[in-house]
Design an enzyme around this catalytic site. Structure first.
Site, PDB file in Angstrom:
ATOM      1  NE  ARG A 148     -31.309  36.208   3.751  1.00 20.92           N
ATOM      2  CZ  ARG A 148     -30.762  37.295   3.242  1.00 20.92           C
ATOM      3  NH1 ARG A 148     -31.192  37.762   2.115  1.00 20.92           N
ATOM      4  NH2 ARG A 148     -29.791  37.933   3.860  1.00 20.92           N
ATOM      5  CE  LYS A 159     -30.214  52.833   5.543  1.00 22.41           C
ATOM      6  NZ  LYS A 159     -29.222  52.650   6.577  1.00 22.41           N
ATOM      7  CD  GLU A 165     -36.413  59.657  15.018  1.00 23.25           C
ATOM      8  OE1 GLU A 165     -37.401  60.329  15.316  1.00 23.25           O
ATOM      9  OE2 GLU A 165     -35.446  60.130  14.364  1.00 23.25           O
ATOM     10  CE  LYS A 212     -28.875  56.789   6.779  1.00 16.64           C
ATOM     11  NZ  LYS A 212     -27.494  56.523   7.212  1.00 16.64           N
TER      12      LYS A 212
END
Ligand code: HSE
Length: 438
Positions: A45, A105, A129, A205
């Site tokens: 950005r 996540k 992962e 999560k």
């Protein structure tokens, strides 16, 4: 073999560490991947901040859509976090036939079902992962290492910021807000730190872990979520005196009734390994029917640990590019047509033991009233601790540990106890889990 070409979206702390890791360990990474891996374009950005020292040769743009549309890019690395524009970018990358590595996540928990369906249809890989437990390879462990097992339950400390705050409160008696500020400065906390302290990050999560463990769709809304903001230093101290530690846990359990998914502060016996996971470290305990319990431990947040997981995913994708999409490890561990809906067990149906703290009048009969109400709801008391009132005080603090009981019955009992004239203020309740091998 031709090098694998990456487009990096987001050059914050994790993005910068990923770019540097790929450069500094390039030889070792190529030995593992079987080909060179290079970033050909990045976006950030604040373009005026440029690329980190040593990576200035990478073309930089302020428009992330340029990266996902770049025909030279094979794999898009999405490290901007948040729901939008991450979702649009990832879906467009997939549409363009690019593989995706993400640490996001929130994106996977909320939009993973849609993203994986799109990736499956287009024959590309989406790997994540770094989305859970930072650098710990917990997704690979559940998806591949434990694939022989019927997973019964898992419980994890999966928010590094929250664990750091609870540890500092316990060890140094530090103030909640002061520790949170330090976690932000260290780059552990989310852009919006209420995600850390109110349990939302852990719920993202947990929803991912439950899906991988049980082969169910991602269902973020079904996760019962409580953060650590209501945990007081007093509770941390009393828990210690009773031989417990308070940890913020994500728990997923499969039973005959269905699947429980919950995130909340939890008392754990101090002798459990996971009770001794401190600071920013994360740990996930997984109970499989073949292996029994196994524990995965490591740094749960921070630039380098998260970049470690991102780079491992990049290497995995580089290795799998030439494989038949049908023969890749499925995104959510189970084959897409084998993902099944299971009933979700609501929090009122969950059975746990409880720690309870309340303020009562220091006079005869009060304890009898409380235990009578508990008895009527079939709640059995395991231990009671009464703190001696200070000189001249008319109220005392009572701490109780109960045996396991259904949450609905506990709620009814606490409502009854709260209605007694001799009980004052809020009744504090924290769930207790023994996390033994059952
Ligand atoms: N804010 C997150 C944490 C970062 O503290 O665990 C890693 O996901």
């Amino acid at each position: 073999m031709k090098p694998v070409k990456l487009g990096l979206i987001g050059v914050g702390t994790v993005g910068a560490s990923t770019a540097l890791g790929l450069k500094n360990n390039a030889v070792e990474i190529a030995r593992r991947a079987g080909r060179d891996i290079e970033i050909v374009q990045a976006s950030r950005r604040n373009i005026e901040q440029g690329m980190p020292a040593g990576c200035e040769n990478i073309a930089l743009t302020s428009d992330p859509f340029e990266v996902v549309d770049n025909p030279e890019v094979d794999v898009v690395i999405e490290l901007i976090g948040g729901y939008e524009p991450a979702r649009d970018l990832v879906l467009r990358a997939i549409e363009n036939g690019k593989h995706v590595v993400t640490a996001n996540k929130a994106l996977i928990a909320l939009h993973g079902n849609e993203i994986f369906a799109a990736a499956q249809a287009r024959g590309v890989n989406v790997v994540f992962e770094a989305a859970v437990a930072g650098g710990i390879p917990i997704i690979k462990s559940i998806r591949e290492g434990l694939s022989a097992n019927l997973i019964e339950w898992l419980a994890g400390i999966i928010n590094g910021t929250g664990n750091f705050i609870l540890t500092e409160m316990r060890d140094k008696g530090r103030d909640f807000d002061d520790v949170l500020r330090e976690a932000q400065a260290l780059g552990y906390a989310e852009a919006d730190p209420t995600f850390d302290v109110e349990g939302i990050d852990a719920a993202h999560k947990l929803c991912i872990l439950a899906s991988l463990a049980f082969g169910i769709p991602l269902q973020f809304d079904a996760v019962y979520t409580e953060g650590i903001s209501a945990v007081s230093t007093e509770d941390v101290v009393y828990a210690n005196q009773l031989g417990y530690r308070i940890k913020h846990l994500g728990i997923a359990r499969r039973s005959e009734k269905g699947v429980e998914m919950r995130v909340h502060p939890t008392l754990i016996p101090e002798k459990r390994l996971i009770a001794n996971v401190d600071g920013v470290m994360n740990a996930v305990l997984v109970k499989g029917d073949k292996l029994g319990p196994s524990l995965y431990y490591g740094a749960g947040a921070g630039a380098d640990p998260t970049a470690s997981a991102v780079i491992a995913d990049i290497i995995d994708v580089a290795r799998s590019i030439t494989t038949d999409p049908q023969n890749r490890v499925p995104h959510l561990a189970f084959q897409p047509d084998q993902i099944v809906e299971l009933p979700i067990v609501g929090i009122e149906e969950v059975t746990t033991a409880y720690y309870i703290r309340m303020q009562v009048d220091d006079k005869p009969g009060v304890m009898a009233d409380i235990t009578r109400i508990m008895g009527e709801r079939e709640i059995s008391i395991e231990a009671i601790l009464q703190k001696e009132p200070e000189a001249g005080a008319t109220q005392a603090t009572i701490i109780m540990l109960t045996q396991k009981i259904c949450e609905k019955q506990m709620n009814e009992a606490l409502a009854g106890i709260g209605g007694l004239d001799s009980v004052h203020g809020e009744i504090h309740r924290i769930r207790v889990e023994t996390l033994d091998a059952d």
